[in-house]
Design an enzyme around this catalytic site. Structure first.
Site, PDB file in Angstrom:
ATOM      1  N   TYR A 141      19.025  57.925  16.599  1.00  0.00           N
ATOM      2  CA  TYR A 141      20.395  58.095  17.108  1.00  0.00           C
ATOM      3  C   TYR A 141      20.583  59.377  17.909  1.00  0.00           C
ATOM      4  O   TYR A 141      19.727  60.246  17.920  1.00  0.00           O
ATOM      5  CB  TYR A 141      21.436  57.932  16.009  1.00  0.00           C
ATOM      6  N   GLU A 142      21.712  59.434  18.601  1.00  0.00           N
ATOM      7  CA  GLU A 142      22.032  60.497  19.564  1.00  0.00           C
ATOM      8  C   GLU A 142      21.019  60.534  20.711  1.00  0.00           C
ATOM      9  O   GLU A 142      20.655  61.598  21.205  1.00  0.00           O
ATOM     10  CB  GLU A 142      22.125  61.875  18.877  1.00  0.00           C
ATOM     11  N   GLY A 143      20.581  59.371  21.123  1.00  0.00           N
ATOM     12  CA  GLY A 143      19.574  59.259  22.175  1.00  0.00           C
ATOM     13  C   GLY A 143      18.198  59.214  21.547  1.00  0.00           C
ATOM     14  O   GLY A 143      17.756  60.185  20.940  1.00  0.00           O
TER      15      GLY A 143
ATOM     16  N   ARG B  64      22.891  66.373  19.361  1.00  0.00           N
ATOM     17  CA  ARG B  64      21.434  66.365  19.478  1.00  0.00           C
ATOM     18  C   ARG B  64      20.814  67.579  18.789  1.00  0.00           C
ATOM     19  O   ARG B  64      19.800  67.462  18.112  1.00  0.00           O
ATOM     20  CB  ARG B  64      21.040  66.293  20.958  1.00  0.00           C
TER      21      ARG B  64
END
Length: 596
Positions: free
Chosen positions: A442-444, A298
């Site tokens: 992406y990555e949350g 993140r």
């Protein structure tokens, strides 16, 4: 083709004048010998690699993409990627901030932050390969067994082996509790993993000799939901007791995703068909272990958008200083020419300054956070380590979401500066826009980051972490509020700090009555908090620039102008966001879903 110049002067400004990094590092025995000259030398060399080796491959990677041989399940990366990776390994860059015990150089993560910003500016798609490997390193360092560390870490640190994080499945994205991949225990202590993973960045490629996959799966006795997920390390090739690579493991790439951007990054569909793996950490505790890599990712994704914002800005400025279109509304600025350069037009300047302010604000915040992580890991005082860990936890969702939202805004603005040429591939601007869009997902997704910030990091501890950061702002306001030169920065900062406190309290009371109120306000709330943090750093940078504006160095003059632009043109966005956050749940949920 776009160009890239490493922003070394601004990095040095943040490092030495804003953060006083060398002094901070001296308080840590591990980094006591790292001085300003060392910091400068490393980032200068990193900048050379990024600009001379990687940047020329960015358009190549976008044009060629990756190629899958379905017969062998092997993926070929774009022309030049493999040679660039070999040069990266030869230069020792994978080992920069890794533990000396495993072959690392043991240098501060602050330097890794600067390195990766420049790599992302030069070539985001390529940078994902070593970036994921570093995340795998951090996860195994924190949770791997002694045998796993001995087997995998020296090879990852050297760059000989790469890494991935295998989370997502066709039916399961952010909601990992729905995960179905299985892990069957074997008599020899290993596990056989079966299942399908999708969207696996760097899942297969030709850059490294081996790929170390960190895979989430369920044991036979696993409880339902996220509490039943375990983490396994699965090597592309089986590794013998002597460390040598053996037969191909039963983990293969069955397809490549055809994406809007980052074409040079292989985004793979992965099949596990009885692949041999070993358990990382404790059974059913895999998600907690994987969060080491996920949080690193993140921060890394935020850094990707910082890199793209910087390189898009550089190219848009160069174009605006050269391109002639129309006359200034106040009259010709260069009467002897056929038209004025477009940098004289106010809205062009607004777009350029937006990108510049977001890039420089993000750089200060990202480097500050990297220094916090150095202190969290290596400061001798336990209380300092704990405070730094809490602050990193608070700032991580802001870095991921605020940086990437701003990156999308900034790259779009910079493409707009080019007019019709911005839409044409040869200028490279439309690639920056396409590449930047994935970073918000992406990555949350950024909504997930906003829920994490408001629901867990702020309301989850009754505002303790937020109050701790607010104390820094209050101390700065108290110290510099008596300086008339600083009022244009201090007053808006103090005002926003008060408003965030009131908004947080209000949302907390609403959430106690209906938790969905968090979902209604979270995205607006995160953006307000992002501006609060940026305003704090811009005020700090403005104070230094004011003190040195008469030094004869135009850097400080430009910094002061950019600070004033940020406070005048970007920070006021918070007024509308706060009003929107306060409107609550009802406008979103009142309409029956059948009417959509």
């Amino acid at each position: 083709m776009p160009t890239y110049t490493p922003p070394l002067r601004d990095m040095q400004f943040v490092m030495h004048e804003v953060l006083h990094a060398a002094d901070e590092l001296k308080a840590m025995p591990r980094h006591a010998d790292v001085d300003a000259d060392t910091l400068n030398a490393v980032i200068e060399e990193a900048g050379k690699f990024a600009s001379k080796v990687l940047a020329p491959l960015n358009t190549v990677g976008d044009r060629e993409g990756c190629k899958l041989d379905k017969a062998t399940h092997e993926v070929r990366t774009p022309t030049g990627f493999k040679d660039a990776y070999a040069a990266y390994v030869e230069g020792g860059w994978p080992a920069l901030s890794c533990e000396p015990e495993f072959g690392g150089q043991g240098l501060p993560l602050l330097l890794n932050q600067c390195l990766y910003e420049m790599l992302n500016s030069a070539n985001q798609a390529w940078t994902m390969y070593p970036g994921l490997a570093h995340g795998a390193y951090e996860c195994l360092l924190a949770h791997g067994t002694p045998e796993q560390k001995k087997t995998f870490l020296p090879k990852i640190v050297s760059g000989e082996w790469a890494g991935t994080m295998c989370l997502t499945e066709p039916h399961c994205g952010t909601d990992l509790g729905l995960l179905r991949s299985k892990a069957e225990p074997q008599p020899d202590g290993t596990y056989r993993l079966t299942g399908q993973k999708i969207f696996i960045s760097g899942g297969e490629h030709d850059l490294a000799d081996n790929i170390v996959h960190l895979v989430l799966a369920r044991l036979p006795d696993a409880p339902a939901g996220s509490k039943g997920i375990s983490l396994f390390v699965v090597s592309k090739y089986l590794v013998g007791s002597d460390g040598r690579l053996g037969a191909r493991n039963a983990i293969t790439c069955t397809g490549l995703e055809h994406k809007m951007g980052i074409h040079g990054s292989s985004t793979c569909q992965i099949m596990l068909d009885g692949a041999v793996g070993t358990l990382v950490g404790h059974p059913h505790k895999g998600l907690a272990a994987m969060f080491v890599m996920m949080n690193a990712a993140r921060l890394g994704v935020g850094n990707q958008s910082l890199g793209l914002t910087e390189v898009a800005y550089q190219n848009a400025v160069a174009y605006a200083k050269d391109r002639r279109q129309m006359r200034a509304l106040s009259g010709p600025k260069e009467p002897d020419q056929s038209a004025d350069r477009i940098i004289v037009h106010p809205d062009v300047r607004k777009m350029l300054l937006t990108a510049r302010a977001y890039a420089e604000g993000a750089r200060a915040m990202a480097m500050y956070t990297a220094l916090l992580i150095d202190k969290e890991l290596h400061h001798p005082d336990h209380e300092v380590r704990k405070a730094c860990a809490d602050e990193v936890a608070l700032l991580t969702p802001i870095i991921k979401a605020f940086f990437t939202d701003n990156g999308w805004i900034a790259t779009s603005h910079c493409m707009q500066v080019f007019g019709g040429h911005g839409y044409i591939a040869e200028w490279g601007m439309e690639q920056f826009v396409r590449d930047s869009r994935i970073n918000m997902i992406y990555e949350g997704t950024n909504t997930v980051q906003a829920l994490d910030l408001l629901g867990r990091k702020v309301l989850g501890d009754n505002g303790k972490k937020l109050k701790a950061f607010g104390k820094y702002i209050a101390e700065f306001v108290e110290e510099h509020g008596v300086d008339e030169r600083m009022l244009e920065f201090v007053n808006p900062l103090a005002d926003l700090g008060d408003k965030v406190t009131k908004l947080t309290t209000e949302l907390g009371f609403k959430a106690m009555k209906n938790p969905d109120e968090v979902g209604a306000a979270a995205v607006d709330y995160l953006r307000v908090c992002g501006h609060l943090v940026f305003a704090y750093f811009w005020a700090r940078m403005a104070r230094i620039a004011l003190d040195k504006q008469d030094s004869g160095d135009p850097f400080y003059t430009a910094k002061l102008h950019t600070a004033r632009f940020y406070f005048a043109k970007l920070l006021p966005e918070t007024a509308g966001l706060i009003r929107s956050a306060r409107t609550g749940l009802e406008p979103l949920m009142a309409m029956d879903e059948a009417l959509f």
